[in-house]
Design a protein around this motif. Structure first.
Motif, PDB file in Angstrom:
ATOM      1  N   PRO A  67     -25.265  74.958   2.724  1.00  0.00           N
ATOM      2  CA  PRO A  67     -25.547  76.308   3.227  1.00  0.00           C
ATOM      3  C   PRO A  67     -25.693  77.356   2.135  1.00  0.00           C
ATOM      4  O   PRO A  67     -26.391  78.354   2.336  1.00  0.00           O
ATOM      5  N   TYR A  68     -25.076  77.148   0.967  1.00  0.00           N
ATOM      6  CA  TYR A  68     -25.122  78.166  -0.089  1.00  0.00           C
ATOM      7  C   TYR A  68     -26.210  77.878  -1.122  1.00  0.00           C
ATOM      8  O   TYR A  68     -26.399  78.684  -2.028  1.00  0.00           O
ATOM      9  N   GLY A  69     -26.915  76.768  -1.007  1.00  0.00           N
ATOM     10  CA  GLY A  69     -28.052  76.491  -1.871  1.00  0.00           C
ATOM     11  C   GLY A  69     -27.651  76.162  -3.300  1.00  0.00           C
ATOM     12  O   GLY A  69     -26.480  75.991  -3.645  1.00  0.00           O
ATOM     13  N   LYS A  70     -28.673  76.098  -4.142  1.00  0.00           N
ATOM     14  CA  LYS A  70     -28.461  75.762  -5.545  1.00  0.00           C
ATOM     15  C   LYS A  70     -27.878  76.936  -6.315  1.00  0.00           C
ATOM     16  O   LYS A  70     -27.994  78.093  -5.914  1.00  0.00           O
ATOM     17  N   ASN A  71     -27.288  76.603  -7.426  1.00  0.00           N
ATOM     18  CA  ASN A  71     -26.806  77.615  -8.364  1.00  0.00           C
ATOM     19  C   ASN A  71     -27.894  77.784  -9.426  1.00  0.00           C
ATOM     20  O   ASN A  71     -27.965  77.032 -10.390  1.00  0.00           O
ATOM     21  N   TYR A 145      -9.825  67.022  -1.098  1.00  0.00           N
ATOM     22  CA  TYR A 145     -10.436  68.235  -1.658  1.00  0.00           C
ATOM     23  C   TYR A 145     -11.807  68.496  -1.046  1.00  0.00           C
ATOM     24  O   TYR A 145     -12.098  69.621  -0.628  1.00  0.00           O
ATOM     25  N   VAL A 146     -12.669  67.477  -0.985  1.00  0.00           N
ATOM     26  CA  VAL A 146     -14.024  67.687  -0.463  1.00  0.00           C
ATOM     27  C   VAL A 146     -14.039  67.841   1.042  1.00  0.00           C
ATOM     28  O   VAL A 146     -15.010  68.364   1.604  1.00  0.00           O
ATOM     29  N   MET A 147     -12.974  67.411   1.739  1.00  0.00           N
ATOM     30  CA  MET A 147     -12.931  67.522   3.201  1.00  0.00           C
ATOM     31  C   MET A 147     -12.263  68.816   3.662  1.00  0.00           C
ATOM     32  O   MET A 147     -11.975  68.961   4.847  1.00  0.00           O
ATOM     33  N   GLY A 148     -12.031  69.742   2.754  1.00  0.00           N
ATOM     34  CA  GLY A 148     -11.449  71.025   3.147  1.00  0.00           C
ATOM     35  C   GLY A 148     -12.354  71.773   4.107  1.00  0.00           C
ATOM     36  O   GLY A 148     -13.582  71.719   4.019  1.00  0.00           O
ATOM     37  N   THR A 149     -11.753  72.506   5.049  1.00  0.00           N
ATOM     38  CA  THR A 149     -12.515  73.174   6.108  1.00  0.00           C
ATOM     39  C   THR A 149     -12.655  74.678   5.902  1.00  0.00           C
ATOM     40  O   THR A 149     -13.409  75.314   6.642  1.00  0.00           O
ATOM     41  N   LYS A 150     -11.972  75.247   4.934  1.00  0.00           N
ATOM     42  CA  LYS A 150     -12.067  76.697   4.741  1.00  0.00           C
ATOM     43  C   LYS A 150     -13.421  77.061   4.122  1.00  0.00           C
ATOM     44  O   LYS A 150     -13.978  76.299   3.341  1.00  0.00           O
ATOM     45  N   PRO A 151     -13.962  78.224   4.473  1.00  0.00           N
ATOM     46  CA  PRO A 151     -15.254  78.628   3.888  1.00  0.00           C
ATOM     47  C   PRO A 151     -15.218  78.735   2.373  1.00  0.00           C
ATOM     48  O   PRO A 151     -16.223  78.433   1.704  1.00  0.00           O
ATOM     49  N   ALA A 152     -14.096  79.156   1.815  1.00  0.00           N
ATOM     50  CA  ALA A 152     -14.007  79.272   0.359  1.00  0.00           C
ATOM     51  C   ALA A 152     -14.120  77.904  -0.308  1.00  0.00           C
ATOM     52  O   ALA A 152     -14.726  77.772  -1.377  1.00  0.00           O
ATOM     53  N   ARG A 153     -13.544  76.860   0.326  1.00  0.00           N
ATOM     54  CA  ARG A 153     -13.630  75.520  -0.237  1.00  0.00           C
ATOM     55  C   ARG A 153     -15.075  75.010  -0.185  1.00  0.00           C
ATOM     56  O   ARG A 153     -15.578  74.418  -1.148  1.00  0.00           O
TER      57      ARG A 153
END
Length: 336
Positions: A67-71, A145-153
């Protein structure tokens, strides 16, 4: 709905998610190595254990796009777990006799670490920052770590973390764990993340649910169209326009509905086997992907003909005038 219609859906080979990961492939599509080379030491053996794997090089079309695309500002972060860290720029101020400022950059503390995935049973060698490494140890492992559900993660995962998240979610261990929890809690069965659309469509209850969802979506479109028409007419009259304003109405929404479109009750699932008609060789896949068009029968035939012609003729570059003169001289010398 028609009862005898058997429809075959086209094969999904490219999606918005696959377009995000084009940089994972080398410019030379026949090369067995990724295009990306980080600025720090990353051995070819380490690259084979991570970026050269088939699940990293070939993106699953069913995977949703990040959702946040490339850096774009710091592209190196797209190929590691950087936790949203970017380059920091500033000035180095000298306090000696020659006082002044020197523009410099601060790079993140990146290192190549071996991280084990308990779900996938694979050891990955990944570029990871020190802060993300502490967070992984605090969470209890790479999978947590990769399965975190918070938007910040999710925002700090990046493209590589998002792909790892999909691989962990679709692994057999995770699916079996979720199925067991669903049975213990007495929840209804749900579709798998990798389930085909044909399997869901052939079920009468799920097909009726799909049609009802489309009916509600069409009703929302009708209400939005009517609001736009009333708003346009009101502003047209208030502005004092004398000529009538003809609004193009959405006749398709008014005349029909999803339940009246004659949708089939059965969809035939396409099997991609090694000996099937829809299976492609590796060279054909790379050729079709390089050309960038949809895979069809004509595209497959053209790719096969092109690959055979290249093999027969040999991949030779066109010669310049000097090279042609040199070859002629060599032929004359050999003939003499």
């Amino acid at each position: 709905m028609s009862t005898t219609a058997i429809t075959r859906l086209p094969i999904v080979r490219r999606s918005p998610a696959t377009l995000q990961y084009i940089d994972y492939r080398h410019k030379d599509h026949n090369a067995d190595k990724p295009y990306f080379k980080p600025r720090f030491t990353f051995k070819s053996e380490d690259r084979k254990e991570t970026f050269a794997r088939s699940n990293f090089r070939n993106t699953d079309p069913l995977m949703p796009p990040y959702p946040y695309g490339k850096n774009h500002a710091f592209q190196e972060a797209n190929f590691g777990l950087y936790g949203g860290t970017v380059l920091q720029s500033g000035n180095k101020i000298s306090k000696g006799r020659n006082k002044g400022k020197t523009v410099r950059k601060w790079f993140p503390n990146v290192r190549v670490e071996t991280l084990k995935s308990e779900t996938l049973e694979v050891d990955f060698k990944l570029p990871v920052t020190a802060r993300v490494l502490r967070t992984i140890r605090k969470c209890g492992g790479l999978d947590s770590y990769v399965m975190g559900t918070k938007p910040a993660r999710i925002k700090e995962l990046g493209l590589l973390g998002w792909k790892l998240r999909w691989l962990v979610m679709t692994s057999p261990k995770t699916l079996a764990k979720h199925e067991q929890e669903r049975q213990e809690l007495g929840l209804p069965e749900s579709n798998s993340l990798r389930a085909a659309f044909e399997d869901s469509w052939n079920d009468e209850e799920k097909r009726a649910q799909f049609v009802a969802q489309q009916e509600s979506a069409w009703e929302d479109l009708r209400e939005a169209a009517s609001r736009f028409e009333n708003h346009a007419l009101k502003n047209w009259v208030e502005n004092g326009e004398k000529e009538p304003y003809n609004i193009p109405k959405l006749e398709t929404l008014q005349r029909t509905s999803p339940s009246l479109l004659g949708l089939p009750e059965y969809l035939e699932r396409v099997q991609l086997g090694a000996g099937g008609e829809t299976a492609l060789h590796a060279s054909e896949k790379t050729e079709v992907a390089r050309r960038g068009f949809r895979v069809g029968d004509e595209a497959i035939k053209k790719a096969r003909a092109r690959s055979t012609s290249i093999k027969e003729k040999g991949a030779t570059r066109p010669q310049s005038k000097q090279q042609k003169s040199r070859t002629l001289r060599r032929k004359d010398s050999t003939a003499a």
